[in-house]
Design a protein around this motif. Structure first.
Motif, PDB file in Angstrom:
ATOM      1  N   ILE A  80       0.837  -1.041   0.044  1.00 43.95           N
ATOM      2  CA  ILE A  80       0.157  -0.051   0.060  1.00 43.95           C
ATOM      3  C   ILE A  80       0.845   1.243   0.026  1.00 43.95           C
ATOM      4  O   ILE A  80       1.853   1.288   0.880  1.00 43.95           O
ATOM      5  CB  ILE A  80      -1.069  -0.055   1.267  1.00 43.95           C
ATOM      6  N   LEU A  81       0.746   2.052  -1.035  1.00 44.39           N
ATOM      7  CA  LEU A  81       1.317   3.520  -1.020  1.00 44.39           C
ATOM      8  C   LEU A  81       0.439   4.474  -0.777  1.00 44.39           C
ATOM      9  O   LEU A  81      -0.856   4.550  -1.269  1.00 44.39           O
ATOM     10  CB  LEU A  81       2.028   3.493  -2.353  1.00 44.39           C
ATOM     11  N   GLN A  82       0.973   5.455  -0.388  1.00 38.89           N
ATOM     12  CA  GLN A  82       0.080   6.919  -0.015  1.00 38.89           C
ATOM     13  C   GLN A  82       0.665   7.774  -0.825  1.00 38.89           C
ATOM     14  O   GLN A  82       1.825   7.899  -1.124  1.00 38.89           O
ATOM     15  CB  GLN A  82      -0.201   6.959   1.414  1.00 38.89           C
ATOM     16  N   ASP A  83      -0.149   8.942  -1.051  1.00 47.13           N
ATOM     17  CA  ASP A  83       0.282  10.081  -1.937  1.00 47.13           C
ATOM     18  C   ASP A  83       0.982   9.630  -3.313  1.00 47.13           C
ATOM     19  O   ASP A  83       2.035  10.063  -3.542  1.00 47.13           O
ATOM     20  CB  ASP A  83       1.288  11.009  -1.004  1.00 47.13           C
ATOM     21  N   THR A  84       0.419   8.802  -4.024  1.00 47.98           N
ATOM     22  CA  THR A  84       0.738   8.151  -5.087  1.00 47.98           C
ATOM     23  C   THR A  84       0.599   8.757  -6.305  1.00 47.98           C
ATOM     24  O   THR A  84      -0.393   9.359  -6.647  1.00 47.98           O
ATOM     25  CB  THR A  84       0.296   6.526  -5.021  1.00 47.98           C
ATOM     26  N   ILE A  85       1.530   8.714  -7.249  1.00 47.17           N
ATOM     27  CA  ILE A  85       1.253   9.154  -8.696  1.00 47.17           C
ATOM     28  C   ILE A  85       1.728   7.984  -9.423  1.00 47.17           C
ATOM     29  O   ILE A  85       2.572   7.319  -9.616  1.00 47.17           O
ATOM     30  CB  ILE A  85       2.462  10.123  -8.992  1.00 47.17           C
ATOM     31  N   GLU A  86       0.780   7.787 -10.545  1.00 48.93           N
ATOM     32  CA  GLU A  86       0.599   6.776 -11.453  1.00 48.93           C
ATOM     33  C   GLU A  86       1.577   7.102 -12.775  1.00 48.93           C
ATOM     34  O   GLU A  86       1.219   8.356 -13.355  1.00 48.93           O
ATOM     35  CB  GLU A  86      -0.665   6.234 -11.820  1.00 48.93           C
ATOM     36  N   TYR A  87       2.424   6.556 -13.207  1.00 42.77           N
ATOM     37  CA  TYR A  87       3.083   6.989 -14.506  1.00 42.77           C
ATOM     38  C   TYR A  87       2.931   5.869 -15.714  1.00 42.77           C
ATOM     39  O   TYR A  87       2.986   4.733 -15.248  1.00 42.77           O
ATOM     40  CB  TYR A  87       4.697   7.198 -14.493  1.00 42.77           C
ATOM     41  N   ARG A  88       2.354   6.184 -16.669  1.00 40.56           N
ATOM     42  CA  ARG A  88       2.028   5.091 -17.783  1.00 40.56           C
ATOM     43  C   ARG A  88       2.928   5.850 -19.040  1.00 40.56           C
ATOM     44  O   ARG A  88       2.538   6.977 -19.425  1.00 40.56           O
ATOM     45  CB  ARG A  88       0.678   4.739 -17.807  1.00 40.56           C
ATOM     46  N   SER A  89       3.202   5.146 -20.011  1.00 44.28           N
ATOM     47  CA  SER A  89       3.483   5.181 -21.406  1.00 44.28           C
ATOM     48  C   SER A  89       2.505   5.666 -22.050  1.00 44.28           C
ATOM     49  O   SER A  89       1.487   4.839 -22.257  1.00 44.28           O
ATOM     50  CB  SER A  89       4.622   4.295 -21.777  1.00 44.28           C
TER      51      SER A  89
END
Length: 112
Positions: free
Chosen positions: A61-70
């Motif tokens: 579990i991650l908090q304050d998460t940013i998703e990166y996708r190509s």
């Protein structure tokens, strides 16, 4: 609950069955708390957030998460990002995991 997590990680970390306090899996996982973590998943996305929790199944579990996708479209940026907040990443989807820390700490955490 920490006892259960510790017991399941002992099987992964210590194949000889020894349990020393310096290599206690719960202690090692606690050192990861509130550190920046980059987790890659099998579909090519990456999640960058603050490590919050690890359960006995290995879900993160991650908090304050940013998703990166190509992005496959022609755009000025090759990566698209969006803010997600609190995210659970199942162990079955995890492909890679990197922690923001010194080289010495990285070497000691390889056993986790």
């Amino acid at each position: 609950m920490e006892q259960q997590v510790g017991e399941s990680l002992i099987q992964l970390g210590n194949s000889d069955g020894s349990n020393s306090s310096s290599s206690d899996p719960v202690t090692r996982v606690r050192k990861l708390l509130f550190r920046r973590m980059l987790v890659g998943i099998k579909d090519g996305r990456f999640f960058l957030g603050t490590f919050h929790c690890l359960d006995k199944q290995g879900n993160i579990i991650l908090q304050d998460t940013i998703e990166y996708r190509s992005t496959r479209r022609s755009s000025p940026s090759p990566m698209e990002q969006r803010c997600l907040g609190l995210v659970l990443i199942p162990s079955s989807c995890q492909n890679s995991c990197h922690v923001d820390c010194s080289v010495e700490e990285q070497l000691s955490l390889l056993k986790v």
